[in-house]
Design an enzyme around this catalytic site. Structure first.
Site, PDB file in Angstrom:
ATOM      1  N   HIS A 490     -31.189 -12.870  55.416  1.00 47.91           N
ATOM      2  CA  HIS A 490     -30.841 -11.520  54.983  1.00 47.91           C
ATOM      3  C   HIS A 490     -30.365 -10.745  56.197  1.00 47.91           C
ATOM      4  CE1 HIS A 490     -31.068  -7.513  53.253  1.00 47.91           C
ATOM      5  NE2 HIS A 490     -31.226  -8.072  52.064  1.00 47.91           N
ATOM      6  N   GLY A 492     -27.632  -7.130  57.529  1.00 50.01           N
ATOM      7  CA  GLY A 492     -27.287  -5.754  57.212  1.00 50.01           C
ATOM      8  C   GLY A 492     -26.358  -5.625  56.019  1.00 50.01           C
ATOM      9  N   LYS A 512     -23.145 -15.065  49.731  1.00 53.22           N
ATOM     10  CA  LYS A 512     -23.631 -13.783  50.255  1.00 53.22           C
ATOM     11  C   LYS A 512     -23.456 -12.715  49.176  1.00 53.22           C
ATOM     12  CE  LYS A 512     -23.127 -12.489  54.538  1.00 53.22           C
ATOM     13  NZ  LYS A 512     -24.486 -12.062  54.943  1.00 53.22           N
ATOM     14  N   ASP A 607     -21.130  -7.111  65.054  1.00 54.76           N
ATOM     15  CA  ASP A 607     -22.519  -7.570  64.961  1.00 54.76           C
ATOM     16  C   ASP A 607     -22.666  -8.994  65.490  1.00 54.76           C
ATOM     17  OD1 ASP A 607     -25.187  -7.312  64.433  1.00 54.76           O
ATOM     18  OD2 ASP A 607     -25.036  -7.786  62.300  1.00 54.76           O
TER      19      ASP A 607
END
Length: 827
Positions: A490, A492, A512, A607
């Site tokens: 899991h 963001g 996803k 990220d």
């Protein structure tokens, strides 16, 4: 009779047939044969994508590729009509391989000096004619290639790879690849005469200009007798871990770029490793005379205002070589000039030079010569250069090094002003009368088109996807994931679940489920199509998506070895070898560099961290979640808040409020690199000595200590001690030093990811970096005021949360943190 067995039948009697003065038919009509190992197929094909072409060619292509990928063509200059039983490939009684048709006779034949008595189609894709005793080949397709360089193909000074004319026309194009005059490098040539790109010299294991060409654990390159006319070069590809062959090829594309491709068996698609020249406008004469080239548009070539394609049909099939022509012909001295900017062009153009001339004098001189197509004028030096020939492949000066004040003015035709006035009056009159009758019908037509458009959008469904993406229904993915029961992780953007496609292939996928898509169906699909077209060997492939009601799901290839993060714990049961770590670092860097520099639109990942670096079955790095920042749209700020909660990866400029650039990803990559080197997470909740605080664990930040040791030359203290010294010291030093360059406070000092790749590969020298001041402040506990890095006026001291700047998190009230404290001498 199945074509697979046809080859086995004629391998043995072929020699006897030739000796008995009989021709032997190998292929007739639409028959095809498979090579050994069934990798390649030989037969007739038409390259037309819509099946409208009547041109057929004898060629070789990959048998396993869903879309035909042709690697060799025999009759490039003489196509045949739709082949029937009278069209044959045969070995003649005189020992030549010929392509024969009843209408045109022999349209192609081999040029072997000695007669052939045998025929072989090898598993490497080589079509071979052998002599009487089956010794060395008397002719082979590997010595007569077209545009594709396959593994095992020996390249000599006589070998030349020539591009197709267009993607649908295999006739010889304008671009070729061959050994350079020094016999130690490869060159791309235009018209076999003008070099415009080179690999650089051979260093013994790679080429200076293309370090990314080699992947040591896959490719083995051998260059025999370089610098001599007897030079020869070839490469082989090692089998994969399950001993299955790896498929790879180099192609001289019809647009003049050299591309390296590798087949991804898991995803059933071709992945492009690299291409050169990266800037398509560097390809010599790509857009032809008076053609304007831009690397930032979907189509690279266009005509300047007032000009039209000289050959519109050729431009429609991406052949721009004829360039552009003036919309209005003639030379009556009443033309005008339009400034088109600070531009450059390819090749040499005949010019006439005027010193100390005004712009008006330059214009008059050009108007007086019908051969003049324009001029360059430098207002500072009053220098004029009149162009007496059409400049080739015009492009922005930003594609070139250096700056100049020269402005290019192109000659254009002025229409007759009186005729234009009359025509305008007629148009106005006709418009007043006609608009009354046309307005009603136009509105009616628009209403009908609007209704049809809405209906089409409802009905097109799966057809919206790009060609290499599948549109899944929610029901399909619910079944594939067994009701989203097996959760892989899991982040963001949402949760990820393992699934199995029920389409007959039983392919494992990762699904996803986006929790905050933040956009409507049209916007979501448009963004997905953009991401779906991005393919690179070090990016996780997007297979398809679901956009149904409120459901937004993405379907990716499943990575069996999980994320890098699972291998960075000191308690991890599996220890990554140094070779694997270096390969992961380099692969990750290449994937991020492609997002920044290789895509048409720059994509900032936002990220980068070990959780988003996935490993395939061979532990090759695949960057995941790229492009998701675009997908979340209006809700992006909420995702940023989540990403700031990831300790230790976020660049300082995130907090300062400055616009984020690609250098934010560079910072995150540097932090990840330190974890990979040290085999540990950057933030741990124990003291370095392993002693735990029974009341509350102490957070210890690894990078400040690591940065200090690396800069002081103590890299061995930073490298994972579990490796017991089994690592390449040179690679470790280079990798560690690159990491410190990446985490510099000032983003302008950080290298671009393309440079990072070259630094890791050893192509660019890696010097000792300056200490990152912000991190050093954390080590010493001193106060730090950021200058020039977006942190101006922000004090970072022991009493204030320096960790806030690094992670975006405020330490909870009452918690203890060693961010500003003294770092122990050894972890």
């Amino acid at each position: 009779m199945p074509c697979t067995y046809l080859l086995l039948l004629f391998l043995f009697p072929l020699s006897a047939c030739a000796k008995n003065n009989k021709a032997f038919i190998i292929i007739k009509g639409n028959q095809t044969i498979l090579s050994s190992q069934s990798i390649f197929r030989l037969g007739f094909f038409t390259p037309s994508t819509n099946g409208s072409s009547s041109n057929w060619y004898l060629g070789i292509w990959y048998a396993s590729s869903p879309n035909p990928v042709y690697v060799w063509v025999a009759n490039r200059n003489r196509p045949v009509s739709d082949p029937d039983s009278s069209t044959t490939l045969q070995l003649t009684s005189t020992g030549y391989l010929i392509l024969n048709t009843s209408r045109d006779g022999v349209v192609w034949r081999t040029e072997n000096e000695n007669p052939a008595t045998g025929f072989r189609f090898s598993g490497s894709g080589n079509l071979i004619l052998t002599g009487e005793y089956d010794s060395s080949p008397v002719w082979q397709s590997f010595q007569n290639p077209t545009d594709t360089w396959l593994p095992g193909m020996n390249v000599t000074r006589q070998t030349s790879f020539t591009s197709w004319r267009t993607p649908s026309d295999p006739s010889p194009g304008l671009y070729s690849l061959g050994l350079g005059p020094g016999f130690n490098e490869f060159q791309l040539l235009h018209n076999e005469t003008t070099p415009y790109w080179s690999t650089g010299n051979w260093t013994g294991d790679s080429f200076v200009g293309v370090p990314e060409m080699t992947v040591p654990y896959i490719y083995t390159f051998s260059f025999l007798n370089p610098y001599t006319p007897a030079a020869s070069f070839k490469y082989i590809v090692t089998p994969s871990s399950d001993s299955s062959p790896r498929l790879s090829r180099f192609v001289v594309d019809s647009n003049g770029q050299l591309k390296q491709w590798a087949w991804e068996p898991q995803g059933q698609f071709w992945n492009m490793f690299w291409l050169q020249p990266e800037d398509q406008c560097r390809v010599h004469a790509l857009c032809g005379p008076l053609g304007f080239c831009s690397s930032k548009t979907l189509e690279p070539c266009a005509c300047i205002r007032g000009f039209l394609p000289k050959n519109a049909a050729a431009w429609g099939s991406t052949d721009y070589s004829d360039g552009c022509r003036r919309e209005y012909d003639g030379c009556d001295g009443r033309d005008a000039f339009e400034a088109v900017g600070d531009l450059r062009y390819d090749g040499v153009v005949e010019t006439s030079r005027l010193e100390q001339a005004s712009k008006s004098v330059c214009e008059k001189r050009c108007l007086g010569n019908c051969s003049c197509v324009g001029f360059y004028y430098n207002g500072k030096s009053n220098l004029c250069r009149i162009l007496l020939e059409s400049p080739m492949n015009i492009k922005n000066s930003s594609s070139w090094t250096g700056t100049t004040d020269d402005v290019l003015y192109i000659r254009d035709r002025i229409k007759n002003s009186s005729k234009r006035s009359v025509s305008r009056g007629v148009i106005i009159l006709c418009g007043v009368v006609g608009s009354i009758s046309v307005l009603g019908s136009t509105l009616f037509a628009l209403l009908i088109l609007l209704r049809r458009s809405k209906k089409t959008k409802r009905e097109e469904g799966d057809g919206f996807a790009v060609s290499n993406l599948k549109v899944f229904s929610f029901k399909e993915l619910h079944k594939a994931t067994n009701g989203f029961s097996e959760k892989l992780g899991h982040g963001g953007f949402g949760a990820v679940f393992k699934g199995t496609l029920h389409d007959g292939t039983s392919t494992s996928v990762a699904v996803k489920r986006l929790e905050r898509p933040g956009s409507g169906e049209g916007e979501f699909r448009a963004e997905v199509c953009t991401i779906g077209n991005i393919q690179h060997v070090n990016l996780v492939r997007l297979r398809g998506f679901c956009s149904e009601n409120l459901h937004r799901l993405l379907v990716y290839d499943y990575m069996p070895n999980g994320s890098l993060s699972s291998y960075l714990s000191r308690t991890s049961p599996e220890l990554l070898s140094w070779e694997t770590r270096f390969r992961i670092a380099l692969g990750t860097a290449k994937g991020i560099a492609y997002l920044h520099e290789g895509c048409r639109d720059c994509i900032i990942h936002c990220d980068i961290k070990p959780e988003n670096i996935l490993l395939d079955s061979d532990y090759n790095a695949k960057v995941s979640d790229f492009g998701l920042a675009k997908l979340v749209g209006r809700d992006f700020s909420r995702v940023l808040a989540t990403m700031r909660g990831t300790w230790g990866y976020v660049a300082p400029e995130w907090i300062s409020g400055l616009p984020i650039t690609t250098k934010a990803d560079v910072y995150s990559f540097g932090m990840t690199l330190l974890e990979l080197i040290g085999g540990r997470r950057n933030v741990v909740s124990d003291t370095p000595g392993g002693e735990k605080d029974e009341k509350e664990p102490e957070k210890w930040f690894f990078p400040p200590w690591a940065a200090r040791e690396i800069i002081q030359g103590n890299v061995d203290l930073v490298v994972d001690s579990r490796l017991n010294g089994e690592y390449n010291n040179e690679e470790a030093t280079r990798m560690a030093t690159v990491a410190i360059w990446c985490i510099q406070d000032n983003e302008e000092i950080r290298p671009a990811m393309g440079t990072v790749v070259k630094m890791l590969e050893g192509v660019v020298e890696v010097t000792v970096p300056p200490p990152p001041k912000l991190i050093q402040a954390l080590v010493s506990g001193d106060s730090y005021i950021g200058v020039g890095n977006g942190l101006s006026g922000t004090s970072c001291s022991e009493g204030r949360g320096c960790s806030d700047l690094l992670t975006g998190l405020s330490s909870p009230t009452g918690s203890r943190s060693s961010f500003g404290g003294k770092i122990p001498p050894s972890p």
